[in-house]
Write a protein that holds these residues in place. Structure first.
Motif, PDB file in Angstrom:
ATOM      1  N   MET A  34       0.748  -1.282   0.166  1.00 29.06           N
ATOM      2  CA  MET A  34       0.202  -0.040  -0.182  1.00 29.06           C
ATOM      3  C   MET A  34       0.935   1.359  -0.010  1.00 29.06           C
ATOM      4  O   MET A  34       0.564   2.224  -0.587  1.00 29.06           O
ATOM      5  N   ILE A  35       1.920   1.188   0.755  1.00 29.32           N
ATOM      6  CA  ILE A  35       2.866   2.401   0.771  1.00 29.32           C
ATOM      7  C   ILE A  35       3.358   2.660  -0.593  1.00 29.32           C
ATOM      8  O   ILE A  35       3.485   3.732  -1.226  1.00 29.32           O
ATOM      9  N   GLU A  36       3.764   1.641  -1.446  1.00 27.29           N
ATOM     10  CA  GLU A  36       4.491   1.826  -2.957  1.00 27.29           C
ATOM     11  C   GLU A  36       3.221   2.299  -3.626  1.00 27.29           C
ATOM     12  O   GLU A  36       3.320   3.367  -4.445  1.00 27.29           O
ATOM     13  N   PHE A  37       1.984   1.778  -3.463  1.00 29.21           N
ATOM     14  CA  PHE A  37       1.062   2.042  -4.532  1.00 29.21           C
ATOM     15  C   PHE A  37       0.379   3.403  -4.354  1.00 29.21           C
ATOM     16  O   PHE A  37       0.314   4.188  -4.909  1.00 29.21           O
ATOM     17  N   MET A  38       0.414   4.041  -2.799  1.00 26.77           N
ATOM     18  CA  MET A  38      -0.135   5.237  -2.526  1.00 26.77           C
ATOM     19  C   MET A  38       0.801   6.424  -3.115  1.00 26.77           C
ATOM     20  O   MET A  38       0.417   7.394  -3.564  1.00 26.77           O
ATOM     21  N   ALA A 233      -3.386  10.193   3.914  1.00 27.56           N
ATOM     22  CA  ALA A 233      -2.583  10.285   2.643  1.00 27.56           C
ATOM     23  C   ALA A 233      -1.086  10.646   2.942  1.00 27.56           C
ATOM     24  O   ALA A 233      -0.247  10.392   2.245  1.00 27.56           O
ATOM     25  N   ARG A 234      -1.038  11.788   3.779  1.00 26.28           N
ATOM     26  CA  ARG A 234       0.307  12.541   3.896  1.00 26.28           C
ATOM     27  C   ARG A 234       1.038  11.589   4.965  1.00 26.28           C
ATOM     28  O   ARG A 234       2.525  11.402   4.764  1.00 26.28           O
ATOM     29  N   ARG A 235       0.377  10.549   5.928  1.00 27.85           N
ATOM     30  CA  ARG A 235       1.088   9.724   6.352  1.00 27.85           C
ATOM     31  C   ARG A 235       1.988   8.696   5.451  1.00 27.85           C
ATOM     32  O   ARG A 235       2.923   8.315   5.492  1.00 27.85           O
TER      33      ARG A 235
END
Length: 326
Positions: A34-38, A233-235
Motif C-alpha cells: 500500500m505504501i508503494e501504491f499510494m 494520505a500524508r502519512r
C-alpha cells in the motif's frame, strides 16, 4: 465511509480508490505494498477541498479515469474503464458493456474496480452469478451481493467500472519520475474546469479549507472526512519517501542526492502529518466535533497554515528531486 485506522497501520487506507485499485493490481504484482501504491499512483499527495463548506465529496470529486490511468501507468499497468457522466444511470448498452468488462476481469481472476455499490466510495467486484443475476462485491460500506440492475444505480446514479488489464516491468527512475510529476502537477494545477462548486486541489486546497473556516460554514461530517483522508494520505507520503531514502541505489546516477532529497521530503511530510493529526483529534470522524465554534475555527486556520507551509516545502523538494532525475 472508511473505518477508523490505526496511525501505525500502513496496510489499509482511507482512500477507497487506492484500496480497490491495489486489490486488482496485486493479481499481477502480489508483492506490491500500500505504501508503494499510494506513492507511485499519486494518491498520497491528493487534497481536494470545497471552499464553501468542506463537503464530503472532496476526496472523490475529480476525474477518476484520467488520474487512475496516469497513476497505474507509473507502476506499469494498463486499464480499461466505462463511466457515465453528469450523474446519469447507465443506458442498456452501457450496462451491458460494464457487465462484460467486469465478468471478463473476474474470469481472469482479477477483481474489477467499481464506484457507489453500497455507499458512494470505491470497491471491488470479485464474483458473479448469472443464474441469480448478481455480483459479489465489497466496499467500505459492506461486503455482499449486488443485483446486476443496481450497477450504476446506487446512491449517486453514476456508473464507473475499471479493470486492470496488463502490466510491464518499469525502470525505477521512470517510476519515480512519473510519481513526482503527478504529485507536482496536482500541487500546482487546478484540475476542475468549472469555477462552481469552488473546489481547489493541491496547495490551494489548504487556502480553500481556510476560507471555509473563516466563513464558519463548515460541514461537520464533511470536514471530519476530509481531515481523515488527507491526514492518512500524508502519512503514506512521509512513509513512501522514508522507504525510498533507505532503499534507493546510491550507485545510480545522482543516487546519493536522490536519497538525501527523499529523506528531506519525508521530514516535511512528517510535519504536515503532525499538524493534521491535531485536526484528527479535534474533528473525529464521523462525529465531526464543532468546526464552526469561533475559537476552534481560528485554531484550525492556524494549524492549516502551518500544514500548508510544510507541504509547500515538501513539494519544492519533489521539484528538486525531479530535476535530478531529468
Amino acid at each position: 465511509m472508511s473505518q477508523q485506522l490505526s496511525c501505525e497501520n500502513y496496510n489499509s487506507s482511507w482512500t477507497s480508490a487506492a484500496t480497490a485499485l491495489l486489490s486488482a493490481c496485486r493479481y499481477y504484482k502480489p508483492e506490491l505494498t500500500m505504501i508503494e501504491f499510494m506513492g507511485y499512483s499519486g494518491h498520497a499527495f491528493r487534497i481536494n477541498i470545497n471552499a464553501d463548506d468542506v463537503d464530503v465529496a472532496g476526496p472523490t470529486g475529480y476525474d477518476w479515469e484520467s488520474f487512475f490511468r496516469k497513476g497505474l501507468s507509473n507502476l506499469g499497468f494498463t486499464c480499461r474503464a466505462i463511466r457515465t457522466v453528469n450523474f446519469t444511470p447507465p443506458s442498456p448498452q452501457e450496462l451491458t458493456d460494464a457487465m462484460s468488462l467486469i465478468q471478463n476481469s473476474i474470469d481472469k481472476g482479477i477483481p474489477a474496480i467499481c464506484w457507489d455499490m453500497f455507499i458512494p466510495e470505491f470497491g471491488n467486484i470479485y464474483g458473479y452469478d448469472d443464474d441469480k443475476k448478481e455480483f459479489m462485491a465489497k466496499d467500505p460500506g459492506g461486503n455482499g451481493t449486488l443485483p446486476y440492475e443496481k450497477l450504476g444505480r446506487g446512491q449517486i446514479n453514476e456508473l464507473f467500472v475499471m479493470s486492470v488489464e496488463d502490466t510491464n516491468e518499469m525502470d525505477k527512475s521512470k517510476q519515480l519520475k512519473g510519481a513526482l510529476e503527478l504529485a507536482i502537477d496536482h500541487a500546482y494545477q487546478r484540475v476542475h474546469e468549472d469555477h462552481l462548486p469552488p473546489y481547489e486541489n493541491g496547495i490551494k486546497g489548504y487556502d480553500a479549507w481556510i476560507q471555509a473556516f473563516q466563513k464558519q460554514q463548515v460541514s461537520d461530517f464533511g470536514n471530519a472526512y476530509n481531515v481523515a483522508v488527507v491526514h492518512d494520505a500524508r502519512r503514506f507520503a512521509a512513509k513512501f519517501f522514508s522507504k525510498l531514502a533507505q532503499e534507493w541505489d546510491e550507485e545510480m546516477e545522482n543516487g546519493e542526492t536522490i536519497k538525501n532529497l527523499a529523506f528531506e521530503a519525508s521530514k516535511f511530510y512528517d510535519k504536515v502529518v503532525t499538524q493534521l493529526e491535531l485536526l484528527v483529534n479535534m474533528y473525529p470522524f464521523p462525529d465531526g466535533g464543532n468546526p464552526n465554534h469561533s475559537k476552534q475555527a481560528q485554531q484550525t486556520i492556524e494549524i492549516l497554515g502551518k500544514a500548508k507551509q510544510a507541504e509547500e516545502h515538501a513539494v519544492q523538494t519533489l521539484e528538486n528531486m525531479l530535476y535530478e532525475l531529468k
